[in-house]
Design a protein around this motif. Structure first.
Motif, PDB file in Angstrom:
ATOM      1  N   ALA A 210       0.832  -1.206   0.000  1.00 11.43           N
ATOM      2  CA  ALA A 210       0.000   0.000   0.000  1.00 11.43           C
ATOM      3  C   ALA A 210       0.864   1.253   0.000  1.00 11.43           C
ATOM      4  N   ALA A 211       1.993   1.219   0.717  1.00  9.65           N
ATOM      5  CA  ALA A 211       2.844   2.408   0.799  1.00  9.65           C
ATOM      6  C   ALA A 211       3.430   2.757  -0.560  1.00  9.65           C
ATOM      7  N   SER A 212       3.976   1.775  -1.273  1.00 10.10           N
ATOM      8  CA  SER A 212       4.595   2.062  -2.567  1.00 10.10           C
ATOM      9  C   SER A 212       3.538   2.461  -3.594  1.00 10.10           C
ATOM     10  N   LEU A 213       2.328   1.891  -3.491  1.00  8.57           N
ATOM     11  CA  LEU A 213       1.275   2.282  -4.430  1.00  8.57           C
ATOM     12  C   LEU A 213       0.864   3.732  -4.198  1.00  8.57           C
ATOM     13  N   LEU A 214       0.700   4.140  -2.934  1.00 13.24           N
ATOM     14  CA  LEU A 214       0.343   5.528  -2.647  1.00 13.24           C
ATOM     15  C   LEU A 214       1.467   6.464  -3.076  1.00 13.24           C
ATOM     16  N   THR A 215       2.720   6.041  -2.887  1.00 15.61           N
ATOM     17  CA  THR A 215       3.848   6.859  -3.327  1.00 15.61           C
ATOM     18  C   THR A 215       3.799   7.080  -4.832  1.00 15.61           C
ATOM     19  N   GLY A 216       3.443   6.034  -5.588  1.00 16.55           N
ATOM     20  CA  GLY A 216       3.332   6.175  -7.039  1.00 16.55           C
ATOM     21  C   GLY A 216       2.176   7.060  -7.447  1.00 16.55           C
ATOM     22  N   ILE A 217       1.008   6.862  -6.812  1.00 19.37           N
ATOM     23  CA  ILE A 217      -0.186   7.630  -7.189  1.00 19.37           C
ATOM     24  C   ILE A 217      -0.059   9.093  -6.766  1.00 19.37           C
ATOM     25  N   LEU A 218       0.513   9.334  -5.601  1.00 19.98           N
ATOM     26  CA  LEU A 218       0.530  10.683  -5.038  1.00 19.98           C
ATOM     27  C   LEU A 218       1.767  11.473  -5.448  1.00 19.98           C
ATOM     28  N   LEU A 219       2.927  10.799  -5.507  1.00 20.11           N
ATOM     29  CA  LEU A 219       4.190  11.507  -5.734  1.00 20.11           C
ATOM     30  C   LEU A 219       4.858  11.153  -7.054  1.00 20.11           C
ATOM     31  N   GLY A 220       4.320  10.199  -7.794  1.00 20.62           N
ATOM     32  CA  GLY A 220       4.909   9.840  -9.081  1.00 20.62           C
ATOM     33  C   GLY A 220       6.165   9.002  -8.972  1.00 20.62           C
ATOM     34  N   VAL A 221       6.445   8.410  -7.806  1.00 18.91           N
ATOM     35  CA  VAL A 221       7.620   7.558  -7.606  1.00 18.91           C
ATOM     36  C   VAL A 221       7.156   6.107  -7.664  1.00 18.91           C
ATOM     37  N   GLU A 222       7.371   5.454  -8.795  1.00 18.92           N
ATOM     38  CA  GLU A 222       6.826   4.118  -9.019  1.00 18.92           C
ATOM     39  C   GLU A 222       7.852   3.007  -8.832  1.00 18.92           C
ATOM     40  N   GLY A 223       9.125   3.359  -8.573  1.00 21.70           N
ATOM     41  CA  GLY A 223      10.175   2.355  -8.528  1.00 21.70           C
ATOM     42  C   GLY A 223      10.012   1.344  -7.415  1.00 21.70           C
ATOM     43  N   GLY A 224       9.323   1.691  -6.321  1.00 23.34           N
ATOM     44  CA  GLY A 224       9.222   0.774  -5.193  1.00 23.34           C
ATOM     45  C   GLY A 224       8.055  -0.183  -5.258  1.00 23.34           C
ATOM     46  N   ILE A 225       7.199  -0.078  -6.267  1.00 22.93           N
ATOM     47  CA  ILE A 225       6.031  -0.962  -6.359  1.00 22.93           C
ATOM     48  C   ILE A 225       6.507  -2.380  -6.660  1.00 22.93           C
ATOM     49  N   PRO A 226       6.100  -3.383  -5.870  1.00 24.38           N
ATOM     50  CA  PRO A 226       6.524  -4.765  -6.125  1.00 24.38           C
ATOM     51  C   PRO A 226       6.168  -5.213  -7.534  1.00 24.38           C
ATOM     52  N   LYS A 227       7.002  -6.087  -8.088  1.00 22.43           N
ATOM     53  CA  LYS A 227       6.833  -6.484  -9.470  1.00 22.43           C
ATOM     54  C   LYS A 227       5.509  -7.191  -9.701  1.00 22.43           C
ATOM     55  N   ASP A 228       5.075  -8.034  -8.734  1.00 23.15           N
ATOM     56  CA  ASP A 228       3.823  -8.754  -8.940  1.00 23.15           C
ATOM     57  C   ASP A 228       2.636  -7.805  -8.974  1.00 23.15           C
ATOM     58  N   VAL A 229       2.705  -6.716  -8.180  1.00 26.19           N
ATOM     59  CA  VAL A 229       1.607  -5.739  -8.189  1.00 26.19           C
ATOM     60  C   VAL A 229       1.611  -4.947  -9.496  1.00 26.19           C
ATOM     61  N   SER A 230       2.787  -4.491  -9.933  1.00 23.73           N
ATOM     62  CA  SER A 230       2.846  -3.735 -11.198  1.00 23.73           C
ATOM     63  C   SER A 230       2.436  -4.614 -12.370  1.00 23.73           C
ATOM     64  N   ASN A 231       2.799  -5.888 -12.354  1.00 20.61           N
ATOM     65  CA  ASN A 231       2.365  -6.800 -13.423  1.00 20.61           C
ATOM     66  C   ASN A 231       0.851  -6.975 -13.422  1.00 20.61           C
ATOM     67  N   ALA A 232       0.250  -7.026 -12.232  1.00 14.51           N
ATOM     68  CA  ALA A 232      -1.209  -7.162 -12.153  1.00 14.51           C
ATOM     69  C   ALA A 232      -1.900  -5.927 -12.718  1.00 14.51           C
ATOM     70  N   PHE A 233      -1.380  -4.736 -12.403  1.00 12.88           N
ATOM     71  CA  PHE A 233      -1.964  -3.514 -12.974  1.00 12.88           C
ATOM     72  C   PHE A 233      -1.815  -3.513 -14.495  1.00 12.88           C
ATOM     73  N   ALA A 234      -0.670  -3.964 -15.004  1.00 13.63           N
ATOM     74  CA  ALA A 234      -0.482  -4.000 -16.455  1.00 13.63           C
ATOM     75  C   ALA A 234      -1.419  -5.007 -17.104  1.00 13.63           C
ATOM     76  N   ALA A 235      -1.605  -6.174 -16.480  1.00 18.74           N
ATOM     77  CA  ALA A 235      -2.445  -7.220 -17.065  1.00 18.74           C
ATOM     78  C   ALA A 235      -3.913  -6.836 -17.096  1.00 18.74           C
ATOM     79  N   THR A 236      -4.326  -5.983 -16.167  1.00 21.51           N
ATOM     80  CA  THR A 236      -5.740  -5.613 -16.095  1.00 21.51           C
ATOM     81  C   THR A 236      -6.039  -4.268 -16.741  1.00 21.51           C
ATOM     82  N   GLY A 237      -5.066  -3.675 -17.387  1.00 24.89           N
ATOM     83  CA  GLY A 237      -5.298  -2.407 -18.062  1.00 24.89           C
ATOM     84  C   GLY A 237      -5.572  -1.261 -17.114  1.00 24.89           C
TER      85      GLY A 237
END
Length: 783
Positions: A210-237
Motif C-alpha cells: 500500500a505504501a509504494s502504491l500511494l507513493t506512485g499515485i501521489l508523488l509519481g515515484v513508481e520504482g518501489g512498487i513490487p513487481k507482482d503488483v505492477s504486473n497485475a496492474f499492467a495485465a488488467t489495463g
C-alpha cells in the motif's frame, strides 16, 4: 477549431522534419513560398489556408531540426565503449531507487582514463549503482565503471529513447563515492527534499504494497512498487491508475480551487490554484503526461477566471503546441502519445457513449432513471471506455497485450481513487507534521489502497485476463486507427447519411454475388491471419535451401530473424514466404554468416525484398561485383548495421538473447564465419555457419561459451567437419546438418561420435523446425 488546425500543421511539420531531415535552405524557400502565396492569393480561402498550413509545418520542421542533439568536441559520449573510466560530476535529478539497484543521472565534468590525466568533459550519463549507499540530488560523486553507448534492441531503440532526454552514455556496474556538494538549483533541491520526506512518511504510516502504491499515485515515484503488483496492474489495463495523469490533476486542481475559494473568493482563488497545480507538477517529476494534464487544467482554471467555457480540443491543441515548442522530440514519447490519445478519446466518445447508454437503458426503465444510472456509470465505465478506444492501437503496438478484464477492473477500482488521493494526501501531510496523526488517517487511506490492490490482483487471476497479440506493425496500427475513424464517422447521423448515399452510388451496379464473394474472401483472410499469429513459443526453422545454409527464427511475440543465406534466390524467398505471415514484410534481424557465393545471392534477394531493422555482418574482406551488389542492397534495406564480432549481443524478445561468439576483433580470412548462439530460457541453439577446423579449435581453446542443446553443423562437410574438441565442449543433444551437395552427402559415412545424439539431415528430413517454450523443445520435420 483554428487552433486545432494550426496544431495539426505544426505536428505534421515536426514529423516530416524528423523523417526527411530537409536542409534549412529548403525550409527557408518553402516558408517564403508560403508567404508569397498567402500575399498574392489572400482572396482565395483554400489557397490562403493551404499557405498558412504550409508555413506552420515549415516552422515545425525547423523547430525539430533546431532541437536535434549536437555533441560538442568534449562530449562524454566520445569516450563511450573504451572500457573502465573514472567520472566526476553532480547528481542532476532525483535518483530512481529500485528494488535491487539505483539509477541516477550524473552531469559530468571530468573523466579520467586508466594511467592518464583527467580531462574536462560535458554531458549527462545514466549510472547504474547498487541499491546502497544512497545518494541525493546535488551530491558530487566520483563514479567508476564501464562507459557504454546505450544499446539498440530488436524493436526498441534505447539509445534514441535516452537521446531524446539528452543522455548519450551509460555507466553500468558502477561504484560511486560522494566527494562533496555540486552546483544545484536551491528551489528544486527544496522541492525534492520535500518529496523525499513525504515518501519516508508514507513508508512509516503504511505497510507494503500500500505504501509504494500511494507513493506512485501521489508523488509519481513508481520504482518501489513490487513487481507482482505492477504486473497485475499492467495485465488488467489499470496501470494508468499508478501513473499520474489528468485524473490526478483534476482532483488536485479541484481541491486547490475549493480550498482557496473559501478564503479568497471564486475569482481570486484561480491564481493560487494555478500555482498549486504547477508546483504539484514539478513535485511529481513533470513527465509528458503530467505536463499535458497540468496545462489543460490551468487553461480550465483560466477559463473560469475569465468567465468563458473551455473548448477541450482547443486546450489539447494549445498543450500540444506549447510542449512540442519547448521540446519537439516529446512527440515520440510514449507517455505523451498515450496521454493525448486518451484525452482525444474523451472528447470524441464520452458524450456519445453517455447518450447511447441513456437510450439503451431508457428501453427498460424511465428516462430519469436511465440518466441517473448513466451518471453512476459514466466516470467508472464510460469514460474509461472512451479513453481505451482511442489508445487501443497504441497499447497493442507498444505493449503487445490486450486486457480482457480492463473495463471490469476499472469499473470496480476507479470510484475508490478519489479516496486514495484525498485520504492518502491528508495522511501524508498530517504525518509530516505529527506522525501519530498521519498513521490514524493512514488507516482510512489503507482501506482504499488495499481494496484497489486486491481487486486488481483478483482481476489479473481470472483465466485469460489478457492475451498476447504479438508484434503489431506501424502499418497495422494506422490501419486500426483508420477503422476506428470509419466507425466514429458512422456514428454521426449526417456523415452516416452521406456515406450511405455514396455507398449506394458506388455499389448500385454491383451484384449481391460479388459482395458475398468479397465477404467470404475477407473472412478467409481473417482465418488465415488467426493461424499465423505467434503462439508464445520460439520457433527455429532450418530451411531446406539446396546448397545453402539458412535458419529462420520466429520469436514468441512474432519477431523474425534470418541467419545465413543460399546460393539461389528463389529457394530462399520461397522458404521465407511459407514461414512469414502474409501481412508482415519485415525482418527484425539478419545475420550474414560469411560473404560467400553460397550465401550472398539469396541474401541479396532477401535484402532487396524485405526491410531489415538490424543487420549483423562481417564483410570487410569481401570484394568483387557480388559484394558490391550486397553492400548496395544492405545499405538500402538495413536500418542499423552491427559488426559481427565476438561479444555482440541483441535481445530479440523477452528472455531471448542472440550472442555472437566468432570471429574476434581480428578477422582470419580463411575462417570468417559468424557464429551465433541463441538462448531462450534453459534451451540453447549454436549456429556455426561454415566454421572451419581452425575456428573451432580457437573457440575451444579460448573456453568459449559453447555448451548447447541444439547444434547446427557447419555448412560444408556434414558432421565430419566438427572437431573432437569442439564437439566435446558443445555436447549437443540434437545436431542439424544443412542441405549440401547431394553427391557429397551420399558419400558420407556414419559418424560414430554421434551415437547418442539425434542427427537430423535436411537432405533426408527436409525442413527441420525446433519449437521451444524456454524449458523444453520439440523437433518437427517436413518428411
Amino acid at each position: 477549431m483554428t487552433l486545432v488546425y494550426l496544431a495539426v500543421a505544426w505536428l505534421v511539420g515536426i514529423v516530416l522534419g524528423k523523417a526527411i531531415h530537409p536542409p534549412w535552405q529548403a525550409l527557408l524557400l518553402l516558408g517564403l513560398a508560403a508567404i508569397v502565396g498567402w500575399t498574392g492569393w489572400r482572396d482565395y480561402p483554400f489557397v490562403r489556408a493551404t499557405c498558412v498550413f504550409l508555413l506552420i509545418a515549415v516552422l515545425g520542421a525547423g523547430r525539430l531540426l533546431w532541437a536535434l542533439p549536437r555533441l560538442p568536441p568534449n562530449a562524454l559520449a566520445h569516450y563511450n565503449d573504451i572500457g573502465p573510466v573514472l567520472v566526476e560530476g553532480t547528481v542532476a535529478a532525483a535518483p530512481d531507487e529500485r528494488d535491487t539497484y539505483t539509477r541516477l543521472r550524473l552531469r559530468t565534468e571530468q573523466l579520467t582514463l586508466p594511467g592518464e590525466q583527467p580531462v574536462s568533459v560535458q554531458g549527462t550519463a545514466l549510472v547504474y549503482l547498487p541499491r546502497y549507499p544512497t545518494f541525493s540530488y546535488g551530491d558530487r560523486l566520483q563514479v567508476t565503471g564501464l562507459l557504454e553507448t546505450p544499446p539498440e534492441f530488436a524493436d526498441f531503440s534505447y539509445r534514441e529513447y535516452l537521446a531524446r532526454q539528452g543522455v548519450f552514455s551509460l555507466i553500468r556496474r558502477a561504484q560511486a563515492v560522494r566527494v562533496g556538494e555540486g552546483t544545484v538549483y536551491p528551489h528544486w533541491a527544496l522541492l525534492l527534499s520535500f518529496r523525499r520526506h513525504a515518501q519516508e512518511v508514507i513508508g512509516r504510516i503504511l505497510h507494503e504494497p500500500a505504501a509504494s502504491l500511494l507513493t506512485g499515485i501521489l508523488l509519481g515515484v513508481e520504482g518501489g512498487i513490487p513487481k507482482d503488483v505492477s504486473n497485475a496492474f499492467a495485465a488488467t489495463g489499470t496501470a494508468h491508475i499508478v501513473a499520474i495523469s489528468g485524473f490526478n490533476i483534476a482532483i488536485i486542481s479541484g481541491i486547490f480551487f475549493r480550498l482557496f475559494r473559501r478564503w479568497l473568493g471564486p475569482r481570486r482563488a484561480v491564481w493560487p490554484s494555478i500555482a498549486g497545480v504547477a508546483l504539484y507538477t514539478l513535485l511529481v517529476g513533470a513527465s509528458a503526461s503530467v505536463v499535458r494534464a497540468a496545462l489543460m487544467g490551468i487553461l480550465y482554471l483560466l477559463g473560469r477566471h475569465l468567465g468563458r467555457s473551455t473548448y477541450v480540443p482547443a486546450s489539447l491543441a494549445a498543450a500540444a503546441i506549447g510542449m512540442t515548442l519547448l521540446n519537439p522530440l516529446l512527440l515520440w514519447d510514449v507517455g505523451f502519445q498515450l496521454s493525448f490519445a486518451a484525452t482525444l478519446g474523451l472528447v470524441l466518445y464520452a458524450d456519445r457513449l453517455e447518450r447511447g447508454a441513456v437510450r439503451l437503458l431508457a428501453r427498460v426503465v424511465s428516462e430519469e432513471q436511465a440518466q441517473q444510472a448513466t451518471g453512476l456509470l459514466s466516470d467508472a465505465l464510460l469514460i474509461t471506455l472512451a479513453a481505451q478506444i482511442a489508445t487501443l492501437p497504441m497499447t497493442l503496438y507498444y505493449f503487445r497485450r490486450l486486457s480482457l478484464v480492463s473495463l471490469l477492473a476499472n469499473f470496480l477500482i476507479l470510484p475508490a481513487q478519489p479516496g486514495v488521493m484525498i485520504w492518502g494526501g491528508l495522511a501524508t501531510l498530517a504525518g509530516m507534521l505529527w506522525l501519530p496523526l498521519g498513521q490514524c488517517l493512514g488507516w482510512v487511506a489503507w482501506l482504499f489502497l488495499t481494496y484497489t490492490i486486491e481487486v486488481v490482483r483478483w482481476a489479473a487471476s481470472i483465466p485469460y485476463a489478457w492475451v498476447d497479440v504479438g508484434r503489431m506493425t506501424a502499418i497495422g496500427t494506422w490501419a486500426l486507427y483508420g477503422l476506428i475513424g470509419v466507425l466514429t464517422a458512422a456514428l454521426d447521423p449526417q456523415i452516416r447519411a452521406r456515406a450511405r448515399a455514396l455507398w449506394v452510388s458506388l455499389t448500385g451496379h454491383i451484384s449481391d454475388r460479388l459482395l458475398l464473394s468479397m465477404a467470404a474472401l475477407l473472412l478467409l483472410m481473417a482465418v488465415v491471419a488467426r493461424f499465423s499469429l505467434p503462439d508464445g513459443r520460439l520457433r527455429v526453422v532450418f530451411l531446406d535451401v539446396a546448397g545453402g545454409d539458412a535458419v529462420f527464427i520466429r520469436t514468441p511475440s512474432g519477431r523474425q530473424a534470418l541467419v545465413g543465406g543460399a546460393p539461389g534466390t528463389a529457394s530462399l524467398l520461397s522458404a521465407l514466404g511459407r514461414r512469414m505471415p502474409f501481412w508482415d514484410h519485415n525482418l527484425d534481424v539478419v545475420v550474414l554468416t560469411r560473404p560467400a557465393e553460397d550465401v550472398l545471392p539469396g541474401l541479396i534477394a532477401v535484402m532487396e525484398r524485405y526491410p531489415v531493422h538490424h543487420l549483423i555482418a562481417r564483410d570487410e574482406d569481401c570484394a568483387g561485383a557480388l559484394c558490391d551488389r550486397w553492400r548496395k542492397a544492405a545499405s538500402r534495406a538495413a536500418q542499423a548495421v552491427w559488426r559481427g564480432e565476438r561479444g555482440l549481443q541483441l535481445t530479440l524478445d523477452e528472455g531471448l538473447l542472440l550472442t555472437v561468439l566468432h570471429p574476434g576483433p581480428s578477422l582470419n580470412p580463411r575462417d570468417p564465419s559468424v557464429v551465433v548462439r541463441l538462448d531462450y530460457g534453459s534451451v540453447c541453439f549454436l549456429l556455426t555457419g561454415n566454421l572451419q577446423e581452425a575456428g573451432q579449435e580457437t573457440m575451444a581453446e579460448m573456453g568459449a561459451w559453447l555448451q548447447c542443446d541444439i547444434l547446427k553443423a557447419p555448412h560444408q562437410g556434414d558432421t565430419f567437419a566438427l572437431t573432437d574438441g569442439f564437439l566435446r565442449q558443445v555436447d549437443p543433444d540434437v545436431v542439424v546438418v544443412p542441405a549440401g551437395d547431394p553427391v557429397t552427402f551420399r558419400q558420407q559415412k556414419r559418424d560414430w561420435r554421434l551415437e547418442e545424439q539425434s542427427v537430423y539431415r535436411i537432405e533426408e528430413r527436409g525442413t527441420v523446425e525446433i519449437i521451444s517454450d524456454g524449458n523444453r523443445y520439440w523437433v518437427e520435420t517436413e518428411k
